[in-house]
Write an enzyme that holds these catalytic residues in place. Sequence first.
Site, PDB file in Angstrom:
ATOM      1  N   TYR A 145       0.902  -0.824  -0.077  1.00  0.00           N
ATOM      2  CA  TYR A 145       0.081  -0.392   0.492  1.00  0.00           C
ATOM      3  C   TYR A 145       0.806   1.363  -0.114  1.00  0.00           C
ATOM      4  O   TYR A 145       1.575   1.878   1.066  1.00  0.00           O
ATOM      5  CB  TYR A 145      -1.237  -0.368   1.025  1.00  0.00           C
ATOM      6  CG  TYR A 145      -1.932   0.890   1.085  1.00  0.00           C
ATOM      7  CD1 TYR A 145      -2.027   2.064   0.719  1.00  0.00           C
ATOM      8  CD2 TYR A 145      -2.880   0.838   2.609  1.00  0.00           C
ATOM      9  CE1 TYR A 145      -3.228   2.923   0.566  1.00  0.00           C
ATOM     10  CE2 TYR A 145      -4.258   1.394   2.626  1.00  0.00           C
ATOM     11  CZ  TYR A 145      -4.366   2.277   1.850  1.00  0.00           C
ATOM     12  OH  TYR A 145      -5.056   3.974   1.925  1.00  0.00           O
ATOM     13  N   LYS A 173      -1.612  -1.664  -3.596  1.00  0.00           N
ATOM     14  CA  LYS A 173      -2.697  -0.371  -3.577  1.00  0.00           C
ATOM     15  C   LYS A 173      -1.837   1.383  -3.698  1.00  0.00           C
ATOM     16  O   LYS A 173      -1.005   1.175  -3.498  1.00  0.00           O
ATOM     17  CB  LYS A 173      -3.480  -0.416  -2.494  1.00  0.00           C
ATOM     18  CG  LYS A 173      -4.247   0.652  -2.559  1.00  0.00           C
ATOM     19  CD  LYS A 173      -5.056   0.993  -0.807  1.00  0.00           C
ATOM     20  CE  LYS A 173      -6.487   1.793  -1.077  1.00  0.00           C
ATOM     21  NZ  LYS A 173      -7.451   2.155   0.253  1.00  0.00           N
TER      22      LYS A 173
END
Length: 302
Positions: A145, A173
Site C-alpha cells: 500500500y 494499492k
Amino acid sequence: MTTPPTPTRTPTPFGRALCAMVTPFTAEGALDLDGAQQLADRLVAGGCDGLVLSGTTGESPTTTDAEKSALVRAVREAVGARPSIVAGVGTVDTRHSVELALAAEKAGADGLLAVAPYYSRPPQDAIEAHFRELADATALPLALYDIPGRTGVRIEPETMIRLAGHPRIVAVKDCAYDLMGTQKVLSRTDLAYYTGCDEYVLALYALGGSGYISTVANVIPRHFRSAIDTFDAGDTTEAARLQQRALPLTELMMASDLPGAVTTKALLGALDLPSGPVRAPLRPADRKTTDELLTAYEELTA
C-alpha cells in the site's frame, strides 16, 4: 466503432472491484459487527468482488487487534466465499504487523494489505526487509500500500520491482499520484495494480491496472464497476462519461479537507446505512457538509 486493443492486464488476485470498507461503530463507539455484516452484504450485492477491511477508510489506527480479527470473522460469515477479503495489517512496527497478519490469516482473510511503516520513515532497504518479513510470515498473498501522503515515505518503484520477485507479494494499492512510477512498475513486473484514488479508476485501468480499491464505493458500489465493465466492452466514451459523472461526489468525499472515513460515514448515516461515528481524533462532518454530500449522491443516482 472500432474496438481499441485491450491492454495487457495482470490477473487479478483479489478481483477487480474492491471497496475500502468503513468500520461501523455503534452510537457509543463500540464495534458494530451486525452493521458491518449488513454493509458488506450490500456492497457485494452491489458488484464488489472484494472487500478491504481495516484500511485507511476502515480507521485501522483506532481499532484494536481483537476488533480487527473480529471484523474479518464477521464479514466472512456474512458474505461467505463470494468476495475476497483483504485485511489491513500495516503498522509502524514489523513485529506487530506480523502478529496482525497471522491473526488475519486465522480469522479467514484471503489476503493482506500493508502500508510502509510510517512516522519512523525507514530507508528503502529497511522498507524492503519489512515487507519481505511480512510476506514470509503467512501463506496469504500480500498487497503493498503506497500512500506517502499518510506514511511520509514512498515505496519507490525500484523497491517494488525487487519485491515483485517474492512469490506472495502480488499487488499494489496505488495512492502515490505518480503515474510515471506506476507505469514503470507495470511494465517490468506482474504486480496487480489497484488504484486507491477514485479519480484515477479508469485512467489506471486503461493503462493495464487490475482494478480499484475504492472509498466512494461504500455508497455507490456499482458505479465504478460499471465504468470498468463498459471499458472492457469497448465503449471507452461511455466509460469516461461514467467516471466523470461521479466526479462531484468523489471530490466532496475525497478532496474536501476531510478524511474519507469522515465523509463516507456522514453520507452512509444520511442514507440510513450502517456507519456510526468516527473515532477520535477524527470528528464527524458538520450538517452543511453532510447535506452537500447527500445532494451530490442524489444527483448522481437520480
